[in-house]
Motif scaffolding. Structure first.
Motif, PDB file in Angstrom:
ATOM      1  N   SER A 190     114.262  23.285 -90.356  1.00 32.63           N
ATOM      2  CA  SER A 190     114.789  21.705 -90.906  1.00 32.63           C
ATOM      3  C   SER A 190     115.106  20.924 -89.393  1.00 32.63           C
ATOM      4  N   VAL A 191     114.783  19.840 -89.508  1.00 31.89           N
ATOM      5  CA  VAL A 191     115.246  18.927 -88.467  1.00 31.89           C
ATOM      6  C   VAL A 191     116.405  18.084 -88.830  1.00 31.89           C
ATOM      7  N   ALA A 192     117.256  18.203 -89.691  1.00 33.55           N
ATOM      8  CA  ALA A 192     117.978  17.253 -90.398  1.00 33.55           C
ATOM      9  C   ALA A 192     119.106  17.043 -89.361  1.00 33.55           C
ATOM     10  N   ASP A 193     119.448  18.104 -88.527  1.00 34.29           N
ATOM     11  CA  ASP A 193     120.554  17.836 -87.460  1.00 34.29           C
ATOM     12  C   ASP A 193     119.898  17.278 -85.958  1.00 34.29           C
TER      13      ASP A 193
ATOM     14  N   GLY B 158     109.212  20.072 -94.521  1.00 35.54           N
ATOM     15  CA  GLY B 158     109.458  18.651 -94.963  1.00 35.54           C
ATOM     16  C   GLY B 158     110.629  18.198 -94.304  1.00 35.54           C
ATOM     17  N   GLY B 159     111.264  17.079 -94.800  1.00 34.64           N
ATOM     18  CA  GLY B 159     112.419  16.410 -94.451  1.00 34.64           C
ATOM     19  C   GLY B 159     112.041  15.758 -93.031  1.00 34.64           C
ATOM     20  N   LEU B 160     111.005  15.121 -92.974  1.00 39.11           N
ATOM     21  CA  LEU B 160     110.591  14.247 -91.597  1.00 39.11           C
ATOM     22  C   LEU B 160     111.155  13.027 -91.756  1.00 39.11           C
ATOM     23  N   GLU B 161     111.999  12.314 -92.788  1.00 40.06           N
ATOM     24  CA  GLU B 161     112.478  11.157 -93.008  1.00 40.06           C
ATOM     25  C   GLU B 161     113.462  10.818 -91.832  1.00 40.06           C
ATOM     26  N   VAL B 162     114.234  12.252 -91.294  1.00 37.82           N
ATOM     27  CA  VAL B 162     115.248  11.855 -90.464  1.00 37.82           C
ATOM     28  C   VAL B 162     114.504  11.469 -88.840  1.00 37.82           C
ATOM     29  N   LEU B 163     113.537  11.891 -88.811  1.00 41.94           N
ATOM     30  CA  LEU B 163     112.710  11.495 -87.527  1.00 41.94           C
ATOM     31  C   LEU B 163     112.442   9.885 -87.581  1.00 41.94           C
ATOM     32  N   ALA B 164     112.060   9.557 -88.521  1.00 36.72           N
ATOM     33  CA  ALA B 164     111.871   8.082 -88.780  1.00 36.72           C
ATOM     34  C   ALA B 164     113.053   7.222 -88.491  1.00 36.72           C
ATOM     35  N   GLU B 165     114.323   7.822 -88.952  1.00 41.46           N
ATOM     36  CA  GLU B 165     115.623   7.186 -88.894  1.00 41.46           C
ATOM     37  C   GLU B 165     116.168   7.133 -87.350  1.00 41.46           C
ATOM     38  N   ARG B 166     115.918   8.154 -86.832  1.00 37.93           N
ATOM     39  CA  ARG B 166     116.789   8.390 -85.546  1.00 37.93           C
ATOM     40  C   ARG B 166     115.964   8.475 -84.169  1.00 37.93           C
TER      41      ARG B 166
ATOM     42  N   THR C  28     106.526   8.611 -79.594  1.00 33.41           N
ATOM     43  CA  THR C  28     104.998   8.398 -79.568  1.00 33.41           C
ATOM     44  C   THR C  28     104.069   9.530 -79.741  1.00 33.41           C
ATOM     45  N   HIS C  29     104.659  10.869 -79.312  1.00 35.03           N
ATOM     46  CA  HIS C  29     103.952  12.044 -79.384  1.00 35.03           C
ATOM     47  C   HIS C  29     104.683  13.060 -80.355  1.00 35.03           C
ATOM     48  N   LEU C  30     104.130  13.609 -81.335  1.00 38.13           N
ATOM     49  CA  LEU C  30     104.787  14.552 -82.055  1.00 38.13           C
ATOM     50  C   LEU C  30     103.930  15.732 -82.514  1.00 38.13           C
TER      51      LEU C  30
ATOM     52  N   THR D 257     104.321  15.046 -97.686  1.00 35.65           N
ATOM     53  CA  THR D 257     105.365  15.516 -96.615  1.00 35.65           C
ATOM     54  C   THR D 257     105.193  14.829 -95.366  1.00 35.65           C
ATOM     55  N   LEU D 258     104.075  14.138 -95.020  1.00 34.24           N
ATOM     56  CA  LEU D 258     103.995  13.304 -93.653  1.00 34.24           C
ATOM     57  C   LEU D 258     104.241  11.907 -94.106  1.00 34.24           C
ATOM     58  N   GLU D 259     104.313  11.507 -95.194  1.00 36.32           N
ATOM     59  CA  GLU D 259     104.575   9.933 -95.497  1.00 36.32           C
ATOM     60  C   GLU D 259     105.489   9.216 -94.613  1.00 36.32           C
ATOM     61  N   PRO D 260     106.452  10.012 -94.335  1.00 38.24           N
ATOM     62  CA  PRO D 260     107.895   9.275 -93.626  1.00 38.24           C
ATOM     63  C   PRO D 260     107.429   9.028 -92.176  1.00 38.24           C
TER      64      PRO D 260
END
Length: 285
Positions: free
Chosen positions: A56-59, A78-86, A91-93, A105-108
């Motif tokens: 997870s990348v939630a933290d 999953g759980g990529l929403e946090v990347l878009a928020e923080r 530019t590179h992922l 799962t990639l829509e965020p």
């Protein structure tokens, strides 16, 4: 080594605000979460968490200046929403080698307007039909997917500022100052070139002509052939005795001369094969 200890080692007596690149590859994370990285790393531009056991990348903290994030070879699904928020300026992922199965799962990532390069190599989502077209449609801001653009042209090697490495080398004495100071991103680009070279070599294997194969086998066989050992002097010395015993066992004088002559011959042959010089033979005698 756990992630918190690795972060402490990478700081090297610096404050978190002074760090621009943080590489924590191959350390271990407890319970698959990010640890030891806080918002104090306010100037961080590159973060690499390759093969650390993340689920997870939630933290992940809010890092406004982060541009490049390496998350390959983990177990994230999953759980990529946090990347878009923080990570608003990402530019590179790199998500290669993770557990992404569906495009949903990639829509965020659509909420990352600066995202230019995305890597999903070795994820299950790459097995979907029309995978590349679907990703470029889902994320129109992307320039490169898995190292290639929409026209299947390979991505160029660029440095952090967008200038090519060759261009930097041509700017006066700046190249001399930067030699030997390769950043982790530059090191990864060099590793990618090495990987591509190895893949090309693998593709060429099996195309050897019959003549090349015969030459290779001959070389291998010659290298593996052990040197031919000399017959034991004891065995050779017994040959005259056996001959005399069969035909004329009473001629002991003849047997003695034959035995001595044969032993001298065996000794001299052994001496020559050992590579010693004649002066050494004189000294032994």
């Amino acid at each position: 080594m756990d992630m918190k200890k690795r972060v402490s080692l990478e700081l090297r007596h610096r404050s978190p605000a002074e760090v621009q690149e943080l590489v924590l590859d191959n350390c271990r994370s407890d319970e698959g979460k990010i640890e030891g990285i806080t918002e104090e790393f306010s100037n961080l531009e590159l973060l690499s968490l390759t093969n650390v056991g993340l689920t997870s990348v939630a933290d992940i903290p809010k890092l406004d200046k982060l541009k490049k994030l390496e998350l390959s070879d983990n177990r994230i699904s999953g759980g990529l929403e946090v990347l878009a928020e923080r990570l608003v300026n990402l530019t590179h992922l790199n998500l290669s080698g993770n557990k992404f199965k569906d495009l949903s799962t990639l829509e965020p990532l659509k909420k990352l307007p600066q995202l230019k390069s995305l890597d999903l190599f070795n994820c299950e989502v790459t097995n979907l039909g029309a995978y590349r077209d679907s990703i470029f449609t889902l994320l129109p801001q992307l320039t490169y997917l898995d190292g290639y653009d929409v026209d299947n042209c390979e991505a160029s090697d660029f440095d952090d500022d967008g200038d090519s490495i060759d261009e930097l080398d041509g700017e006066g004495g700046e190249s001399k100052e930067r030699r030997g100071r390769e950043t982790p991103m530059m090191m990864r680009m060099m590793r990618k070139k090495t990987t591509r070279t190895r893949l090309r070599l693998k593709e060429r294997r099996g195309r050897e002509t019959p003549m090349m194969m015969r030459m290779m086998r001959t070389t291998i066989n010659l290298d593996r052939c052990p040197p031919t050992p000399l017959p034991s002097p004891l065995i050779l010395g017994c040959v005259p005795f056996l001959i005399q015993a069969c035909f004329s066992p009473q001629t002991k004088i003849t047997f003695s001369f034959l035995f001595i002559g044969n032993s001298c011959f065996v000794f001299y042959s052994t001496f020559l094969n050992s590579g010693m010089k004649s002066s050494s033979l004189v000294q032994i005698i």
